[in-house]
Design a protein around this motif. Structure first.
Motif, PDB file in Angstrom:
ATOM      1  N   MET A 137       7.721  -0.997  -1.040  1.00 36.17           N
ATOM      2  CA  MET A 137       7.022   0.040  -0.641  1.00 36.17           C
ATOM      3  C   MET A 137       6.535   1.068  -1.742  1.00 36.17           C
ATOM      4  O   MET A 137       7.534   1.447  -2.566  1.00 36.17           O
ATOM      5  N   GLN A 138       5.295   1.517  -1.564  1.00 39.50           N
ATOM      6  CA  GLN A 138       4.759   2.663  -2.212  1.00 39.50           C
ATOM      7  C   GLN A 138       4.686   3.729  -1.410  1.00 39.50           C
ATOM      8  O   GLN A 138       4.071   3.471  -0.328  1.00 39.50           O
ATOM      9  N   LEU A 139       5.336   4.675  -1.575  1.00 36.32           N
ATOM     10  CA  LEU A 139       5.257   5.891  -0.670  1.00 36.32           C
ATOM     11  C   LEU A 139       4.992   7.315  -1.197  1.00 36.32           C
ATOM     12  O   LEU A 139       5.205   7.789  -2.432  1.00 36.32           O
ATOM     13  N   THR A 140       4.227   8.075  -0.322  1.00 35.00           N
ATOM     14  CA  THR A 140       3.621   9.216  -0.653  1.00 35.00           C
ATOM     15  C   THR A 140       4.003  10.254   0.290  1.00 35.00           C
ATOM     16  O   THR A 140       4.493   9.630   1.681  1.00 35.00           O
ATOM     17  N   GLU A 141       3.660  11.539   0.374  1.00 33.51           N
ATOM     18  CA  GLU A 141       3.673  12.402   1.800  1.00 33.51           C
ATOM     19  C   GLU A 141       3.005  11.925   2.847  1.00 33.51           C
ATOM     20  O   GLU A 141       3.148  12.549   3.877  1.00 33.51           O
ATOM     21  N   ASN A 142       1.681  11.493   2.541  1.00 39.51           N
ATOM     22  CA  ASN A 142       0.956  11.277   3.351  1.00 39.51           C
ATOM     23  C   ASN A 142       0.740  10.030   4.088  1.00 39.51           C
ATOM     24  O   ASN A 142      -0.029   9.587   4.880  1.00 39.51           O
ATOM     25  N   GLY A 143       1.676   9.112   3.677  1.00 33.06           N
ATOM     26  CA  GLY A 143       1.682   7.702   3.862  1.00 33.06           C
ATOM     27  C   GLY A 143       2.289   6.665   3.035  1.00 33.06           C
ATOM     28  O   GLY A 143       3.160   6.993   2.208  1.00 33.06           O
ATOM     29  N   GLY A 144       1.939   5.310   3.106  1.00 30.58           N
ATOM     30  CA  GLY A 144       2.483   4.437   2.247  1.00 30.58           C
ATOM     31  C   GLY A 144       1.948   3.034   2.470  1.00 30.58           C
ATOM     32  O   GLY A 144       0.974   2.862   3.391  1.00 30.58           O
ATOM     33  N   LYS A 145       2.279   2.242   1.522  1.00 31.36           N
ATOM     34  CA  LYS A 145       1.697   0.819   1.722  1.00 31.36           C
ATOM     35  C   LYS A 145       2.805  -0.058   1.036  1.00 31.36           C
ATOM     36  O   LYS A 145       3.574   0.287   0.121  1.00 31.36           O
ATOM     37  N   GLY A 146       2.625  -1.390   1.391  1.00 32.89           N
ATOM     38  CA  GLY A 146       3.741  -2.297   0.979  1.00 32.89           C
ATOM     39  C   GLY A 146       3.901  -3.421   1.673  1.00 32.89           C
ATOM     40  O   GLY A 146       3.042  -3.664   2.872  1.00 32.89           O
ATOM     41  N   GLN A 147       4.907  -4.163   1.512  1.00 35.10           N
ATOM     42  CA  GLN A 147       5.540  -5.424   2.154  1.00 35.10           C
ATOM     43  C   GLN A 147       6.765  -5.434   2.883  1.00 35.10           C
ATOM     44  O   GLN A 147       7.534  -4.995   1.847  1.00 35.10           O
ATOM     45  N   VAL A 148       6.919  -5.919   3.890  1.00 34.03           N
ATOM     46  CA  VAL A 148       8.332  -6.099   4.469  1.00 34.03           C
ATOM     47  C   VAL A 148       8.492  -7.612   4.739  1.00 34.03           C
ATOM     48  O   VAL A 148       7.578  -8.276   5.503  1.00 34.03           O
ATOM     49  N   THR A 149       9.544  -8.117   4.399  1.00 37.38           N
ATOM     50  CA  THR A 149       9.942  -9.716   4.742  1.00 37.38           C
ATOM     51  C   THR A 149      11.292  -9.821   5.535  1.00 37.38           C
ATOM     52  O   THR A 149      12.365  -9.031   5.061  1.00 37.38           O
ATOM     53  N   SER A 150      10.937 -10.535   6.390  1.00 33.36           N
ATOM     54  CA  SER A 150      12.416 -11.044   7.283  1.00 33.36           C
ATOM     55  C   SER A 150      12.398 -12.256   7.661  1.00 33.36           C
ATOM     56  O   SER A 150      11.552 -12.576   8.582  1.00 33.36           O
ATOM     57  N   LYS A 151      13.357 -12.919   7.947  1.00 39.31           N
ATOM     58  CA  LYS A 151      13.635 -14.301   8.472  1.00 39.31           C
ATOM     59  C   LYS A 151      12.472 -15.280   8.176  1.00 39.31           C
ATOM     60  O   LYS A 151      11.820 -16.040   8.778  1.00 39.31           O
TER      61      LYS A 151
END
Length: 255
Positions: A79-93
């Motif tokens: 994840m790339q994160l800032t004070e106003n939001g973020g974007k990225g990828q989450v993986t599970s199972k």
């Protein structure tokens, strides 16, 4: 004729001999481990942890990569994160989804495995025909997650700098200073919780004392923190890239 070296040379040689002798007897004359650092290595463990937490909260942006176990499930985050939001990828199972949040607007883009809505046994959804329709409709699209949907807050947390950093920087038990090492070529000092059983946090000894790595308690995963203060763009997807279900996301297990 006796040759006497210059006084400066004699003093240098004498100092070298004395240092060599003290090194054998006392282990002295070693190079200062804090030479050329930001100086936090001289502080107590609690103060180093406090400085790292303060630096992290003040940073405009950070990239967080993690492999961890939570409530019996294994997750991978980038994840790339800032004070106003973020974007990225989450993986599970074996399935993954992309997240994008700008302010309070939250979007999710799922891969085919997640859209197929397979259960833990890999047997698939209760309604394969409906699932196939959903996969065709949603493939490559962002779904706008309604703020009153049950999944909204969890997805929001994945894109929240404050939430993820509060979790990332937590150590259990009494803190203590650990080893000096390098993380991705940067000198760090480790802060341990409960002699390492409560996790280990690596804090930069170069420049701003940012936290760079967390080894979670109980071998529950590792978190890497990079790109501190490096800004990035958060762009809202175009209308043709978004599927908006309104106030609630559909359940592809129900007819």
């Amino acid at each position: 004729m006796t040759f006497f070296p210059p006084a400066g040379v004699r003093r240098t040689a004498l100092a070298g001999l004395l240092c060599a002798g003290l090194t054998v007897v006392l282990g002295g004359c070693a190079e200062d481990p804090d030479k050329g650092t930001n100086g936090v290595g001289k502080l107590s463990a609690d103060k180093i942890e406090s400085r790292a937490l303060d630096a992290a909260r003040k940073a405009d942006a950070v990239r967080l990569k993690a492999e961890f176990v939570s409530k019996g499930a294994t997750y991978s985050l980038d994840m790339q994160l800032t004070e106003n939001g973020g974007k990225g990828q989450v993986t599970s199972k074996g399935s993954s989804f992309k997240l994008l949040r700008i302010g309070e607007e939250l979007y999710m883009q799922a891969d085919a495995a997640l859209l197929a809505h397979e259960d833990d046994d890999g047997k698939g959804a209760a309604d394969p025909e409906l699932t196939e329709q959903a996969v065709r409709k949603l493939h490559g699209k962002y779904v706008k997650v309604p703020s009153d949907d049950s999944t909204y807050q969890q997805m929001h947390d994945f894109t929240s700098k404050d939430v993820l950093l509060d979790w990332t920087l937590s150590l259990d038990g009494k803190t203590a200073k650990g080893d000096r090492k390098k993380v991705n070529g940067v000198r760090v000092i480790e802060i341990t919780g409960d002699a390492g059983n409560g996790g280990t946090l690596s804090v930069s000894l170069e420049g701003t004392p940012y936290p760079l790595r967390l080894e979670r308690a109980g071998n529950a995963g590792t978190v890497e923190l990079t790109e501190w203060g490096k800004g990035f763009a958060l762009e809202k997807p175009g209308k043709d890239e978004v599927v908006d279900y309104g106030s609630q996301l559909p359940d592809t297990n129900e007819k």
